[in-house]
Scaffold this active site. Structure first.
Site, PDB file in Angstrom:
ATOM      1  N   HIS A 171     -35.210 -11.921  17.988  1.00  0.00           N
ATOM      2  CA  HIS A 171     -36.083 -11.748  19.150  1.00  0.00           C
ATOM      3  C   HIS A 171     -36.742 -10.371  19.109  1.00  0.00           C
ATOM      4  O   HIS A 171     -36.490  -9.507  19.950  1.00  0.00           O
ATOM      5  CB  HIS A 171     -35.248 -11.923  20.418  1.00  0.00           C
ATOM      6  CG  HIS A 171     -36.043 -12.202  21.651  1.00  0.00           C
ATOM      7  ND1 HIS A 171     -36.669 -11.214  22.365  1.00  0.00           N
ATOM      8  CD2 HIS A 171     -36.306 -13.354  22.296  1.00  0.00           C
ATOM      9  CE1 HIS A 171     -37.283 -11.754  23.409  1.00  0.00           C
ATOM     10  NE2 HIS A 171     -37.081 -13.048  23.384  1.00  0.00           N
TER      11      HIS A 171
ATOM     12  N   GLU B 118     -40.509 -15.521  17.436  1.00  0.00           N
ATOM     13  CA  GLU B 118     -39.145 -15.997  17.243  1.00  0.00           C
ATOM     14  C   GLU B 118     -39.107 -17.187  16.288  1.00  0.00           C
ATOM     15  O   GLU B 118     -39.646 -18.245  16.604  1.00  0.00           O
ATOM     16  CB  GLU B 118     -38.542 -16.421  18.582  1.00  0.00           C
ATOM     17  CG  GLU B 118     -38.380 -15.300  19.586  1.00  0.00           C
ATOM     18  CD  GLU B 118     -38.336 -15.826  21.016  1.00  0.00           C
ATOM     19  OE1 GLU B 118     -37.311 -16.383  21.416  1.00  0.00           O
ATOM     20  OE2 GLU B 118     -39.345 -15.674  21.735  1.00  0.00           O
TER      21      GLU B 118
END
Ligand SMILES: *[C@@H]1O[C@H](CO)[C@@H](O)[C@H](O)[C@H]1NC(C)=O
Ligand SMILES: *[C@@H]1O[C@H](CO)[C@@H](O)[C@H](O)[C@H]1NC(C)=O
Ligand SMILES: *[C@@H]1O[C@H](CO)[C@@H](O)[C@H](O)[C@H]1NC(C)=O
Ligand SMILES: *[C@@H]1O[C@H](CO)[C@@H](O)[C@H](O)[C@H]1NC(C)=O
Ligand SMILES: *[C@@H]1O[C@H](CO)[C@@H](O)[C@H](O)[C@H]1NC(C)=O
Ligand SMILES: *[C@@H]1O[C@H](CO)[C@@H](O)[C@H](O)[C@H]1NC(C)=O
Ligand SMILES: *[C@@H]1O[C@H](CO)[C@@H](O)[C@H](O)[C@H]1NC(C)=O
Ligand SMILES: *[C@@H]1O[C@H](CO)[C@@H](O)[C@H](O)[C@H]1NC(C)=O
Ligand SMILES: *[C@@H]1O[C@H](CO)[C@@H](O)[C@H](O)[C@H]1NC(C)=O
Ligand SMILES: *[C@@H]1O[C@H](CO)[C@@H](O)[C@H](O)[C@H]1NC(C)=O
Ligand SMILES: *[C@@H]1O[C@H](CO)[C@@H](O)[C@H](O)[C@H]1NC(C)=O
Ligand SMILES: *[C@@H]1O[C@H](CO)[C@@H](O)[C@H](O)[C@H]1NC(C)=O
Length: 410
Positions: A201, A362
């Site tokens: 992330h 992501e």
């Protein structure tokens, strides 16, 4: 760090070799690699240098030299390792969300006829986000190996943590090679069938917040050549189960040609795309590579992001079948920049990341696949003791795009 059960479990593994940590000065850990006075573990290779911390197995700095010859720190983060545990902001800063990234509808899922409830930590208790309030990117991982160009973290997640069934043992290895960052995540479900979906992330600002004409990320071009479809989400960003077409020239068309992230920000179509009354991207693009024939994930990027100011371009290669793009829509200028970023001589430019000041990319699987069995993701998302390990791999290739930089008009 890990619980008693966890210690027993990892002690059984041959890999274990605890690295030294020092906050007093640079320490040699592994073979010549350094632990910096700020508690960060540094690794490097030609043209690339990065720092990592045990908290969330997170990357805290990534240094790349741009078309101006200036070194930019192109990821968000804090100045020292300890502050990650102290900050109340908890914005999932460049760590490993787990054991199940993104949202789980109503924090509820069923495996083999048994229904489980994961902790409801999002939208005032309507769903689970990134594995709950004690998800993997809020915990201190253990450094089990560290060399000059590589670092490996371990985490043991106990049975019942955040409501998830069964113990999981995870390893994450980050490696740098010339101009590339590689990541490999593996996880073993040791006792029960459980959902597993990890990601990385990382928040990017490819200018290190040092573009004199804008602190935002909206001028970066993004290309998602396989991203022809996306998962539909409701007004709290939970997948509805529908798969939608990203029509050419529409706001989600990043597949037909590279497009600036902000190109469609004046389009009314963008309102509500990231939840109720929210303008921006927080979208799970399905990577439909199979449709184009057999492929080797190392050979073609699923995503290319580049900044016209710095010229820094990232090509993302991954074995994962979905790709989330988040344009930092909920940032509001409370997250401070690092000392390695931004300007110190410009009082008109607050030293914070503003709304749209960054973009998160992501690599992951289809979000909330565990509640949408019709998508056929169970083999990629549910793992038990008899199964192969969960594996996620990705490579981020950094280069300078001089053609794009020549178009910079700031
Ligand atoms: C510690 O590491 C930093 C970053 O690599 C370097 O700039 C500094 O000179 C090192 N300090 C010592 C005492 O080796
Ligand atoms: C690190 O160095 C030691 C001793 O110099 C050597 O025995 C070991 O094999 C090295 N490990 C790696 C991973 O290079
Ligand atoms: C650690 O970093 C934070 C934010 O980046 C800063 O506020 C704090 O003063 C730093 N602590 C030390 C001991 O330098
Ligand atoms: C939603 O979750 C609650 C517990 O967290 C549970 O009681 C309820 O049955 C769930 N609703 C549905 C529709 O699954
Ligand atoms: C993580 O480790 C840091 C530094 O050792 C410590 O201050 C902090 O309390 C730990 N945080 C958690 C969540 O365990
Ligand atoms: C989005 O931006 C592209 C590039 O500027 C443009 O071609 C397209 O028409 C825009 N679409 C919408 C819906 O605004
Ligand atoms: C929608 O967002 C705008 C701008 O962020 C805000 O001014 C407005 O009050 C919001 N509307 C609702 C209904 O929440
Ligand atoms: C800004 O965002 C932070 C983190 O999400 C939040 O804690 C804070 O309340 C927000 N502040 C305002 C003024 O909205
Ligand atoms: C601040 O410094 C940068 C270089 O670091 C320079 O390009 C810029 O013009 C300076 N800005 C002001 C307002 O002095
Ligand atoms: C990285 O990407 C650039 C642009 O696509 C390409 O020219 C270069 O060969 C790639 N580098 C590596 C190491 O794959
Ligand atoms: C440079 O960026 C432009 C615009 O995003 C893109 O069309 C082009 O393919 C990039 N060049 C390389 C070598 O990747
Ligand atoms: C940023 O993009 C906008 C359109 O999205 C454009 O008007 C502006 O000139 C661009 N600025 C730079 C510095 O590229």
């Amino acid at each position: 760090m890990v619980g008693i059960k966890g210690v027993a479990a990892i002690a059984a593994l041959p890999l274990l070799a605890l690295a030294q940590v020092s906050y007093g000065g640079n320490t040699t850990a592994g073979n010549g690699s350094s632990v910096l006075p700020n508690g960060k573990y540094q690794i490097s290779s030609e043209g690339i240098r990065a720092n990592y911390i045990p908290y969330g197995a997170s990357m805290s700095n990534l240094f790349i030299t741009d078309v101006h010859g200036a070194e930019r720190d192109i990821v968000l983060g804090f100045d020292n390792a300890t502050y990650y545990s102290e900050s109340k902001l908890h914005p999932h800063l460049n760590g490993v969300p787990g054991r199940y990234a993104n949202r789980i509808k109503n924090g509820t899922f069923t495996i083999d006829g048994e229904t489980y409830h994961s902790q409801l930590n999002d939208n005032g208790g309507l769903d689970t986000l990134h594995g709950g309030s004690n998800g993997w990117d809020y915990r201190n991982w253990t450094v089990v190996a560290h060399t000059t160009d590589s670092i490996t973290f371990n985490l043991v997640d106990d049975d019942g943590e955040e409501g998830f069934p069964g113990q999981v043992i995870a390893y994450v290895t980050y490696t740098l090679t010339p101009y590339q960052w590689h990541l490999r995540m593996t996880a073993l479900s040791t006792t029960k069938q459980t959902p597993l979906m990890l990601s990385s992330h990382t928040y990017w600002n490819l200018d290190g917040f040092q573009n004199p004409s804008t602190p935002l990320a909206l001028n970066y071009t993004l290309h998602l050549p396989y991203g022809g479809t996306r998962t539909a989400i409701d007004n709290i960003e939970v997948p509805t189960g529908d798969i939608l077409a990203n029509k050419q020239y529409g706001i989600h068309d990043f597949w037909s040609t590279p497009k600036q992230l902000g190109a469609n920000f004046t389009s009314p179509d963008l309102l509500g795309t990231c939840g109720f009354n929210c303008t921006g991207y927080d979208t799970c693009y399905i990577q439909n590579r199979d449709a184009y024939g057999p492929y080797n994930w190392r050979q073609a990027p699923v995503a290319t992001l580049a900044s016209p100011f710095s010229g820094i371009q990232i090509d993302v290669y991954t074995d994962q079948d979905a790709f989330q793009v988040y344009t930092c829509n909920t940032m509001n200028g409370t997250l401070a920049l690092k000392e390695t970023q931004g300007f110190f001589n410009d009082s008109s430019r607050p030293r914070v990341s503003e709304k749209y000041g960054c973009v998160v990319m992501e690599v992951e699987d289809w979000i909330d696949g565990i509640n949408n069995p019709e998508w056929g993701r169970d083999k990629r998302q549910i793992f038990g003791p008899g199964d192969d390990p969960y594996v996620l791999e990705a490579a981020y290739n950094f280069s300078l795009n001089h053609t794009l930089a020549a178009t910079y008009t700031g």
